[in-house]
Motif scaffolding. Structure first.
Motif, PDB file in Angstrom:
ATOM      1  N   GLU A 148     -22.945 -19.099  -3.072  1.00  0.00           N
ATOM      2  CA  GLU A 148     -23.095 -18.847  -1.639  1.00  0.00           C
ATOM      3  C   GLU A 148     -24.294 -17.931  -1.435  1.00  0.00           C
ATOM      4  OE1 GLU A 148     -19.702 -16.721  -0.210  1.00  0.00           O
ATOM      5  OE2 GLU A 148     -19.769 -15.245  -1.823  1.00  0.00           O
ATOM      6  N   LYS A 149     -24.681 -17.752  -0.187  1.00  0.00           N
ATOM      7  CA  LYS A 149     -25.775 -16.823   0.103  1.00  0.00           C
ATOM      8  C   LYS A 149     -25.322 -15.400  -0.223  1.00  0.00           C
ATOM      9  CE  LYS A 149     -26.769 -15.827   4.396  1.00  0.00           C
ATOM     10  NZ  LYS A 149     -27.271 -15.950   5.789  1.00  0.00           N
ATOM     11  N   LEU A 150     -26.128 -14.684  -0.999  1.00  0.00           N
ATOM     12  CA  LEU A 150     -25.795 -13.316  -1.402  1.00  0.00           C
ATOM     13  C   LEU A 150     -26.691 -12.328  -0.673  1.00  0.00           C
ATOM     14  CD1 LEU A 150     -25.417 -13.828  -5.264  1.00  0.00           C
ATOM     15  CD2 LEU A 150     -23.637 -13.943  -3.500  1.00  0.00           C
ATOM     16  N   LEU A 151     -26.079 -11.300  -0.113  1.00  0.00           N
ATOM     17  CA  LEU A 151     -26.815 -10.282   0.635  1.00  0.00           C
ATOM     18  C   LEU A 151     -26.787  -8.954  -0.110  1.00  0.00           C
ATOM     19  CD1 LEU A 151     -25.413 -11.039   4.212  1.00  0.00           C
ATOM     20  CD2 LEU A 151     -27.586 -11.806   3.241  1.00  0.00           C
ATOM     21  N   TYR A 152     -27.903  -8.266  -0.088  1.00  0.00           N
ATOM     22  CA  TYR A 152     -27.964  -6.937  -0.697  1.00  0.00           C
ATOM     23  C   TYR A 152     -28.989  -6.092   0.050  1.00  0.00           C
ATOM     24  CZ  TYR A 152     -32.181  -8.737  -3.017  1.00  0.00           C
ATOM     25  OH  TYR A 152     -33.423  -9.269  -3.278  1.00  0.00           O
ATOM     26  N   THR A 153     -28.874  -4.788  -0.094  1.00  0.00           N
ATOM     27  CA  THR A 153     -29.795  -3.861   0.559  1.00  0.00           C
ATOM     28  C   THR A 153     -30.882  -3.465  -0.411  1.00  0.00           C
ATOM     29  OG1 THR A 153     -27.857  -2.982   1.688  1.00  0.00           O
ATOM     30  CG2 THR A 153     -29.922  -1.789   1.979  1.00  0.00           C
ATOM     31  N   SER A 154     -32.121  -3.501   0.050  1.00  0.00           N
ATOM     32  CA  SER A 154     -33.246  -3.122  -0.803  1.00  0.00           C
ATOM     33  C   SER A 154     -34.130  -2.113  -0.071  1.00  0.00           C
ATOM     34  CB  SER A 154     -34.056  -4.361  -1.198  1.00  0.00           C
ATOM     35  OG  SER A 154     -34.526  -5.040  -0.053  1.00  0.00           O
ATOM     36  N   PRO A 155     -34.943  -1.368  -0.822  1.00  0.00           N
ATOM     37  CA  PRO A 155     -35.861  -0.425  -0.190  1.00  0.00           C
ATOM     38  C   PRO A 155     -36.843  -1.162   0.718  1.00  0.00           C
ATOM     39  CG  PRO A 155     -35.681  -0.003  -2.549  1.00  0.00           C
ATOM     40  CD  PRO A 155     -35.008  -1.309  -2.299  1.00  0.00           C
ATOM     41  N   LEU A 156     -37.140  -0.573   1.848  1.00  0.00           N
ATOM     42  CA  LEU A 156     -38.020  -1.226   2.818  1.00  0.00           C
ATOM     43  C   LEU A 156     -39.442  -1.334   2.303  1.00  0.00           C
ATOM     44  CD1 LEU A 156     -38.310  -2.426   5.662  1.00  0.00           C
ATOM     45  CD2 LEU A 156     -38.675  -0.109   6.538  1.00  0.00           C
ATOM     46  N   HIS A 157     -39.915  -0.344   1.533  1.00  0.00           N
ATOM     47  CA  HIS A 157     -41.315  -0.292   1.126  1.00  0.00           C
ATOM     48  C   HIS A 157     -41.515  -0.404  -0.384  1.00  0.00           C
ATOM     49  CE1 HIS A 157     -42.410   0.718   5.212  1.00  0.00           C
ATOM     50  NE2 HIS A 157     -41.552   1.740   5.200  1.00  0.00           N
ATOM     51  N   ALA A 158     -40.548  -0.962  -1.093  1.00  0.00           N
ATOM     52  CA  ALA A 158     -40.696  -1.091  -2.540  1.00  0.00           C
ATOM     53  C   ALA A 158     -40.061  -2.398  -2.997  1.00  0.00           C
ATOM     54  CB  ALA A 158     -40.050   0.101  -3.252  1.00  0.00           C
ATOM     55  N   SER A 159     -40.538  -2.896  -4.117  1.00  0.00           N
ATOM     56  CA  SER A 159     -40.049  -4.166  -4.628  1.00  0.00           C
ATOM     57  C   SER A 159     -38.793  -3.965  -5.474  1.00  0.00           C
ATOM     58  CB  SER A 159     -41.128  -4.843  -5.476  1.00  0.00           C
ATOM     59  OG  SER A 159     -41.477  -4.013  -6.565  1.00  0.00           O
ATOM     60  N   VAL A 160     -38.046  -5.042  -5.667  1.00  0.00           N
ATOM     61  CA  VAL A 160     -36.877  -5.033  -6.545  1.00  0.00           C
ATOM     62  C   VAL A 160     -37.013  -6.192  -7.532  1.00  0.00           C
ATOM     63  CG1 VAL A 160     -35.391  -4.030  -4.783  1.00  0.00           C
ATOM     64  CG2 VAL A 160     -35.497  -6.518  -5.032  1.00  0.00           C
ATOM     65  N   SER A 161     -36.196  -6.172  -8.571  1.00  0.00           N
ATOM     66  CA  SER A 161     -36.209  -7.268  -9.535  1.00  0.00           C
ATOM     67  C   SER A 161     -34.775  -7.682  -9.855  1.00  0.00           C
ATOM     68  CB  SER A 161     -36.949  -6.862 -10.813  1.00  0.00           C
ATOM     69  OG  SER A 161     -36.353  -5.716 -11.389  1.00  0.00           O
ATOM     70  N   GLU A 162     -34.639  -8.837 -10.489  1.00  0.00           N
ATOM     71  CA  GLU A 162     -33.327  -9.381 -10.821  1.00  0.00           C
ATOM     72  C   GLU A 162     -33.217  -9.554 -12.335  1.00  0.00           C
ATOM     73  OE1 GLU A 162     -34.223 -12.857  -8.848  1.00  0.00           O
ATOM     74  OE2 GLU A 162     -34.094 -11.999  -6.836  1.00  0.00           O
ATOM     75  N   ARG A 163     -32.024  -9.300 -12.846  1.00  0.00           N
ATOM     76  CA  ARG A 163     -31.789  -9.562 -14.269  1.00  0.00           C
ATOM     77  C   ARG A 163     -30.387 -10.130 -14.429  1.00  0.00           C
ATOM     78  NH1 ARG A 163     -32.037  -3.109 -15.689  1.00  0.00           N
ATOM     79  NH2 ARG A 163     -29.905  -2.554 -15.031  1.00  0.00           N
TER      80      ARG A 163
END
Length: 385
Positions: A297-312
């Motif tokens: 399903e569609k997954l939602l998460y909160t991330s920093p507005l001005h910085a990148s994130v990564s997935e593992r």
């Protein structure tokens, strides 16, 4: 060119580091006067700030958020409800219902949320469950089974003081975020004023929430509920959104209204300045070795507005969203997909052919060698000429 690119990368890294430091510094500099408070991403459910988020406190009329969503999901909003004597005699803030008066369930929910009518709460409880104690029992079951609260116990539908009637800021945020997913609740929760033509009271109901009605201006407010009894202090639930994120703020046990609204404004400012809601679409694929995992399903998460994130992804299919420092933001359990043998390995026939025909594997090397030999020979011939 390479030096210039390296300089840009270094500058970007410095900028993100500075933003993260400013983020942490601003978070620690928040001066929250309320005894407990939480700031939550309404969509992902992630807590972005918490002060005593799991401390058991008295919710006062924020209880009515739970009563309203329970009534909407378990009753017929068009049903006519006959007001009982117990409802008419309820203490505190009311919509002045009279015994024997007939009101639709939806109108009672509106009176409950917009004007904080305690009598409307009792009328709802009597209609749905026959009496307040039975209603409270069913409401508690609903809160655990459907909403997922862990430190909440209600004994009435309105929040008038009882030592056994308590909840926490984090549980209230869960209840609010669950409720606002319902369009009927969301509409009533965000209503600023409503004509009320009751048998005993003709008026215009106006929300008590000062930010929602605009007395304390703040852009993006989508809903709110106030609460107060002596033992609870000032309690406040607020929802707001911009283009990046939808936020929920709960404050509990503030000494004054000024404190609770200042706390709420600080937390909304902090949330809008630093965060956004991100998503992973349904059926997004991740690979770990020979294993394939997929979002169901569609997954939602909160991330920093001005910085990148990564997935593992782990070998067990746990997807982790991490920030640039490697800190975990949120994790999800994904489902493993079965991979067909034909897709994961060469066929038996092709394998045997390769094994018994080594010249096929050597052919590209022979052709390259022949090409080099021919080129060298032509160069020598030119020199001789």
């Amino acid at each position: 060119m390479l030096k210039r690119l390296l300089l840009i990368v270094i500058m970007m890294a410095f900028t993100f580091s500075y933003i993260d430091i400013a983020n942490a510094k601003e978070k620690t500099n928040l001066k929250i006067a309320s005894k407990a408070a939480v700031l939550v991403d309404s969509s992902s459910g992630q807590i972005l700030y918490g002060k005593n988020p799991d401390k058991k406190l008295y919710p006062a009329s924020l209880t009515k958020i739970a009563t309203a969503i329970y009534a909407i999901e378990n009753g017929n909003l068009d049903d006519m409800v006959t007001v009982s004597k117990a409802a008419e005699e309820t203490d505190g803030t009311r919509v002045y219902l009279l015994e024997g008066e007939r009101v639709t369930l939806k109108h009672l929910v509106q009176g409950l949320l917009i004007n904080s009518g305690n009598d409307a709460g009792v009328a709802i409880a009597d209609y749905l469950c026959g009496d307040v104690p039975t209603f409270a029992e069913k409401l508690n079951e609903f809160m655990v089974d459907k909403v997922g609260v862990s430190n909440t116990h209600f004994v009435n539908p309105h929040g008038l003081f009882d030592k056994n009637h308590y909840t926490t800021a984090s549980d209230l945020a869960k209840i609010t975020d669950y409720a606002i997913k319902n369009p009927t609740f969301r509409e009533i929760f965000g209503t600023k004023e409503l004509k009320w033509n009751g048998k005993g009271w003709h008026t215009t109901l106006i929300t008590h929430h000062l930010m929602l009605k605009g007395e304390i201006p703040y852009p993006g407010i989508t809903g709110g509920k106030t609460g107060y009894v002596d033992q609870s202090g000032q309690t406040l639930a607020t929802t707001a959104q911009n283009n990046n994120i939808h936020l929920t703020v709960i404050t509990m046990d503030a000494k004054t209204k000024k404190d609770e609204y200042q706390d709420t404004k600080q937390l909304l400012d902090y949330g809008f300045t630093h965060f956004k809601t991100s998503e992973l679409p349904e059926d997004t694929m991740f690979k770990y070795g020979n294993k394939i995992f997929k979002t169901s399903e569609k997954l939602l998460y909160t991330s920093p507005l001005h910085a990148s994130v990564s997935e593992r992804i782990s070998k067990n299919g746990v997807l982790e969203i991490v920030d640039k420092s490697g800190a975990l933001l949120k994790s999800f359990q994904l489902s493993e997909q079965k991979v067909m043998a034909a897709q994961s390995a060469p066929s038996k026939k092709k394998t045997e052919k390769s094994k018994h025909n080594p010249w096929i594997l050597m052919m590209p090397i022979i052709l390259i060698g022949f090409g080099v030999f021919w080129s060298v020979k032509r160069i020598k011939n030119k020199k001789k000429g």
